[in-house]
Design a protein around this motif. Structure first.
Motif, PDB file in Angstrom:
ATOM      1  N   ARG A 113      50.070  27.730  39.903  1.00  0.00           N
ATOM      2  CA  ARG A 113      49.116  27.355  40.929  1.00  0.00           C
ATOM      3  C   ARG A 113      47.863  28.200  40.760  1.00  0.00           C
ATOM      4  O   ARG A 113      47.941  29.427  40.685  1.00  0.00           O
ATOM      5  N   ILE A 114      46.728  27.535  40.666  1.00  0.00           N
ATOM      6  CA  ILE A 114      45.462  28.244  40.500  1.00  0.00           C
ATOM      7  C   ILE A 114      44.998  28.685  41.877  1.00  0.00           C
ATOM      8  O   ILE A 114      44.575  27.877  42.698  1.00  0.00           O
ATOM      9  N   ASP A 115      45.109  29.984  42.126  1.00  0.00           N
ATOM     10  CA  ASP A 115      44.803  30.532  43.435  1.00  0.00           C
ATOM     11  C   ASP A 115      44.225  31.922  43.249  1.00  0.00           C
ATOM     12  O   ASP A 115      44.520  32.593  42.257  1.00  0.00           O
ATOM     13  N   TYR A 116      43.426  32.372  44.186  1.00  0.00           N
ATOM     14  CA  TYR A 116      42.815  33.699  44.060  1.00  0.00           C
ATOM     15  C   TYR A 116      43.844  34.817  44.158  1.00  0.00           C
ATOM     16  O   TYR A 116      43.596  35.933  43.728  1.00  0.00           O
ATOM     17  N   ARG A 117      45.012  34.537  44.696  1.00  0.00           N
ATOM     18  CA  ARG A 117      46.049  35.558  44.834  1.00  0.00           C
ATOM     19  C   ARG A 117      46.866  35.736  43.557  1.00  0.00           C
ATOM     20  O   ARG A 117      47.568  36.725  43.405  1.00  0.00           O
ATOM     21  N   ASN A 118      46.779  34.786  42.640  1.00  0.00           N
ATOM     22  CA  ASN A 118      47.537  34.834  41.390  1.00  0.00           C
ATOM     23  C   ASN A 118      46.715  35.613  40.352  1.00  0.00           C
ATOM     24  O   ASN A 118      46.126  35.044  39.437  1.00  0.00           O
ATOM     25  N   ILE A 119      46.700  36.924  40.481  1.00  0.00           N
ATOM     26  CA  ILE A 119      45.851  37.785  39.648  1.00  0.00           C
ATOM     27  C   ILE A 119      46.301  37.767  38.192  1.00  0.00           C
ATOM     28  O   ILE A 119      45.477  37.821  37.282  1.00  0.00           O
ATOM     29  N   SER A 120      47.599  37.660  37.942  1.00  0.00           N
ATOM     30  CA  SER A 120      48.068  37.664  36.557  1.00  0.00           C
ATOM     31  C   SER A 120      47.570  36.431  35.806  1.00  0.00           C
ATOM     32  O   SER A 120      47.265  36.505  34.617  1.00  0.00           O
ATOM     33  N   LEU A 121      47.447  35.311  36.476  1.00  0.00           N
ATOM     34  CA  LEU A 121      46.926  34.095  35.847  1.00  0.00           C
ATOM     35  C   LEU A 121      45.418  34.184  35.683  1.00  0.00           C
ATOM     36  O   LEU A 121      44.878  33.901  34.605  1.00  0.00           O
ATOM     37  N   ILE A 122      44.741  34.615  36.719  1.00  0.00           N
ATOM     38  CA  ILE A 122      43.279  34.650  36.702  1.00  0.00           C
ATOM     39  C   ILE A 122      42.754  35.645  35.670  1.00  0.00           C
ATOM     40  O   ILE A 122      41.760  35.391  35.001  1.00  0.00           O
ATOM     41  N   SER A 123      43.417  36.771  35.521  1.00  0.00           N
ATOM     42  CA  SER A 123      42.906  37.815  34.622  1.00  0.00           C
ATOM     43  C   SER A 123      42.942  37.388  33.159  1.00  0.00           C
ATOM     44  O   SER A 123      42.268  37.998  32.330  1.00  0.00           O
ATOM     45  N   ARG A 124      43.691  36.353  32.816  1.00  0.00           N
ATOM     46  CA  ARG A 124      43.701  35.861  31.428  1.00  0.00           C
ATOM     47  C   ARG A 124      42.406  35.154  31.063  1.00  0.00           C
ATOM     48  O   ARG A 124      42.108  34.969  29.892  1.00  0.00           O
ATOM     49  N   PHE A 125      41.616  34.743  32.060  1.00  0.00           N
ATOM     50  CA  PHE A 125      40.407  33.974  31.821  1.00  0.00           C
ATOM     51  C   PHE A 125      39.149  34.796  32.032  1.00  0.00           C
ATOM     52  O   PHE A 125      38.073  34.252  32.211  1.00  0.00           O
ATOM     53  N   ILE A 126      39.293  36.125  31.984  1.00  0.00           N
ATOM     54  CA  ILE A 126      38.165  37.031  32.141  1.00  0.00           C
ATOM     55  C   ILE A 126      38.062  37.886  30.886  1.00  0.00           C
ATOM     56  O   ILE A 126      39.069  38.355  30.366  1.00  0.00           O
ATOM     57  N   ILE A 184      39.546  27.648  38.370  1.00  0.00           N
ATOM     58  CA  ILE A 184      39.634  29.040  37.904  1.00  0.00           C
ATOM     59  C   ILE A 184      38.384  29.811  38.312  1.00  0.00           C
ATOM     60  O   ILE A 184      38.466  30.944  38.796  1.00  0.00           O
ATOM     61  N   THR A 185      37.207  29.199  38.145  1.00  0.00           N
ATOM     62  CA  THR A 185      35.953  29.865  38.497  1.00  0.00           C
ATOM     63  C   THR A 185      35.902  30.185  39.984  1.00  0.00           C
ATOM     64  O   THR A 185      35.532  31.296  40.386  1.00  0.00           O
ATOM     65  N   ILE A 186      36.300  29.233  40.813  1.00  0.00           N
ATOM     66  CA  ILE A 186      36.300  29.456  42.257  1.00  0.00           C
ATOM     67  C   ILE A 186      37.291  30.553  42.629  1.00  0.00           C
ATOM     68  O   ILE A 186      37.002  31.430  43.448  1.00  0.00           O
ATOM     69  N   ALA A 187      38.474  30.521  42.013  1.00  0.00           N
ATOM     70  CA  ALA A 187      39.496  31.528  42.313  1.00  0.00           C
ATOM     71  C   ALA A 187      39.034  32.921  41.894  1.00  0.00           C
ATOM     72  O   ALA A 187      39.264  33.905  42.619  1.00  0.00           O
ATOM     73  N   ILE A 188      38.375  33.043  40.739  1.00  0.00           N
ATOM     74  CA  ILE A 188      37.883  34.341  40.269  1.00  0.00           C
ATOM     75  C   ILE A 188      36.822  34.875  41.219  1.00  0.00           C
ATOM     76  O   ILE A 188      36.832  36.054  41.596  1.00  0.00           O
ATOM     77  N   LYS A 189      35.906  33.997  41.647  1.00  0.00           N
ATOM     78  CA  LYS A 189      34.847  34.434  42.556  1.00  0.00           C
ATOM     79  C   LYS A 189      35.416  34.864  43.905  1.00  0.00           C
ATOM     80  O   LYS A 189      34.967  35.860  44.489  1.00  0.00           O
ATOM     81  N   GLN A 190      36.415  34.147  44.411  1.00  0.00           N
ATOM     82  CA  GLN A 190      37.040  34.538  45.672  1.00  0.00           C
ATOM     83  C   GLN A 190      37.759  35.876  45.528  1.00  0.00           C
ATOM     84  O   GLN A 190      37.683  36.730  46.413  1.00  0.00           O
ATOM     85  N   ALA A 191      38.451  36.075  44.412  1.00  0.00           N
ATOM     86  CA  ALA A 191      39.167  37.332  44.185  1.00  0.00           C
ATOM     87  C   ALA A 191      38.194  38.495  44.054  1.00  0.00           C
ATOM     88  O   ALA A 191      38.488  39.615  44.499  1.00  0.00           O
ATOM     89  N   ARG A 192      37.028  38.261  43.468  1.00  0.00           N
ATOM     90  CA  ARG A 192      36.023  39.320  43.356  1.00  0.00           C
ATOM     91  C   ARG A 192      35.479  39.704  44.727  1.00  0.00           C
ATOM     92  O   ARG A 192      35.294  40.884  45.031  1.00  0.00           O
ATOM     93  N   ILE A 193      35.223  38.697  45.551  1.00  0.00           N
ATOM     94  CA  ILE A 193      34.676  38.968  46.886  1.00  0.00           C
ATOM     95  C   ILE A 193      35.686  39.736  47.730  1.00  0.00           C
ATOM     96  O   ILE A 193      35.320  40.633  48.499  1.00  0.00           O
TER      97      ILE A 193
END
Length: 101
Positions: free
Chosen positions: A27-40, A62-71
């Motif tokens: 699930r692409i979500d801002y809380r899934n840091i292990s998934l999101i960090s692969r695309f940075i 992914i872009t939206i989730a990364i931006k939310q996680a950064r904020i």
């Protein structure tokens, strides 16, 4: 040269099947840091679709989730570790000039 006498040319493309970067259950979500960090990238930039091998919809999510996680401070905006390292200036040469009165 005849077509029949041409040497066999290899295709530049690789036909090796790669696994998709996002599984169907992920699930692409801002809380899934292990998934999101692969695309940075190492600097903290969001990688492009071509590098990620994602569809357009997946890249948008992914872009939206990364931006939310950064904020929410779950991910850093910049991953520049060199800015925190202090180097000692050479003796006597600071590079700054002072005005004498």
């Amino acid at each position: 040269m005849d077509k029949s006498k041409r040497p066999f040319l290899k295709s530049k493309r690789s036909f090796r099947r790669r696994l998709p970067p996002i599984q169907s259950g992920d699930r692409i979500d801002y809380r899934n840091i292990s998934l999101i960090s692969r695309f940075i990238s190492e600097q903290g930039k969001i990688l492009s679709r071509r590098m990620n091998r994602l569809t357009l919809n997946q890249q948008r999510l992914i872009t939206i989730a990364i931006k939310q996680a950064r904020i929410l401070s779950l991910l850093p905006f910049l991953n520049n570790e060199k800015q925190f390292e202090r180097t000692e200036p050479a003796t006597g040469a600071t590079g700054l000039r002072t005005r004498n009165k």
